[in-house]
Scaffold this motif. Structure first.
Motif, PDB file in Angstrom:
ATOM      1  N   SER A  19       0.835  -1.196   0.000  1.00 13.24           N
ATOM      2  CA  SER A  19       0.000   0.000   0.000  1.00 13.24           C
ATOM      3  C   SER A  19       0.870   1.246   0.000  1.00 13.24           C
ATOM      4  O   SER A  19       0.636   2.204  -0.732  1.00 13.24           O
ATOM      5  N   GLN A  71       0.767  -7.560   0.505  1.00 15.32           N
ATOM      6  CA  GLN A  71      -0.487  -8.177   0.907  1.00 15.32           C
ATOM      7  C   GLN A  71      -1.546  -8.061  -0.185  1.00 15.32           C
ATOM      8  O   GLN A  71      -1.419  -7.268  -1.119  1.00 15.32           O
ATOM      9  N   SER A 123      -5.649  -7.257  -0.810  1.00 10.79           N
ATOM     10  CA  SER A 123      -6.625  -6.436  -0.102  1.00 10.79           C
ATOM     11  C   SER A 123      -7.847  -6.182  -0.964  1.00 10.79           C
ATOM     12  O   SER A 123      -7.802  -6.304  -2.191  1.00 10.79           O
ATOM     13  N   ASN A 134     -12.687  -3.025   4.922  1.00  9.79           N
ATOM     14  CA  ASN A 134     -11.439  -3.358   4.249  1.00  9.79           C
ATOM     15  C   ASN A 134     -10.901  -4.679   4.795  1.00  9.79           C
ATOM     16  O   ASN A 134     -10.728  -4.820   6.010  1.00  9.79           O
ATOM     17  N   LYS A 169      -7.915  -7.838   4.357  1.00 14.62           N
ATOM     18  CA  LYS A 169      -6.561  -8.047   3.833  1.00 14.62           C
ATOM     19  C   LYS A 169      -6.088  -9.471   4.085  1.00 14.62           C
ATOM     20  O   LYS A 169      -6.588 -10.159   4.978  1.00 14.62           O
TER      21      LYS A 169
END
Length: 251
Positions: free
Chosen positions: A91, A98, A100, A165, A167
């Motif tokens: 990110s 990751q 997401s 959100n 992940k």
């Protein structure tokens, strides 16, 4: 004799279910597949010479009242946004790699919203004694279930929705399946804007920098239907197939 699930469309046995009776085979199938009603299937005897490996979880699936999902997991019908689900990314520079995805949940889906809040309350209660030193935070720096109208007032995509959100770590990619519970191989099939049943694992955390709160692990995604793509076109939208006459004019 054992019985299995015959896919009438693909003409093959699926899920590795091998049960002693047709009733047990169908029961295992309904427990295994999220959208079993949408299948074109038959309960058929498995030929003796046919090797149909047993489902390793079958013994658990046929136990009356047994839920094969973990206690902190929930399946959420949602629309996908910012679907970074095919390749792990960072990110921000320095962040962990990751997967997401943001899940858009209509506020009108009262049943789903209530189920999420009930599970969150349960995990909060457990975390208060096991992770948070007996005191639940009055507010969270990063709330798990967020109000799209309040936080994204200028984004019509989030209007009338809550969003969450979720992940997953780079070493635990989410499973991505279709309505038949088969793996999706074409990455263009599951994208930001489509609709899906998403399994998430809700957990509590207590980080030195991030503070206390709840998070959602992205476990699996089952696409249910298409939707308008979010975040621009696919790169080839707007083109038309050229006829031989058109090609001659351009040459």
């Amino acid at each position: 004799m054992t019985y299995g699930i015959w896919n009438s469309a693909e003409k093959r046995f699926v899920f590795g279910i091998a049960a002693e009776t047709p009733r047990k085979a169908e029961r295992a199938f309904r427990k295994t597949c999220l959208n079993w009603r949408k299948w074109r299937y038959e309960i058929k005897p498995i030929p003796e010479e046919f090797k149909n490996p047993r489902n390793p979880h079958y013994a658990h699936l046929i136990r009356k009242g047994h839920n094969t999902m973990n206690a902190n997991e929930i399946i959420i019908p949602a629309r996908l946004s910012y679907a970074n689900i095919w390749e792990a990314r960072q990110s921000l520079e320095g962040d962990k790699m990751q997967y997401s995805c943001s899940l858009l949940i209509p506020k009108s889906d009262i049943k789903t919203v209530q189920a999420i809040k009930t599970l969150m309350a349960k995990i909060e209660k457990e975390a208060t004694t096991t992770k948070w030193g007996g005191k639940k935070p009055a507010t969270y720096t990063h709330p798990l279930l967020r109000d799209g109208d309040a936080e994204r007032p200028d984004d019509e995509t989030y209007a009338g929705c809550y969003f969450m959100n979720a992940k997953a770590g780079a070493d635990h990619p989410p499973k991505i399946i279709d309505t038949f519970c088969n793996p999706v191989m074409d990455r263009d099939e599951v994208y930001s804007g489509c609709y899906a049943n998403v399994k998430v694992s809700i957990y509590a955390y207590n980080h030195a920098k991030g503070g206390k709160g709840l998070g959602a692990g992205l476990v699996a995604i089952q696409k249910t239907k298409d939707g308008a793509r979010l975040g621009g076109d696919t790169g080839t939208d707007g083109f038309e197939v050229l006829s031989p006459e058109d090609e001659d004019m351009l040459s």
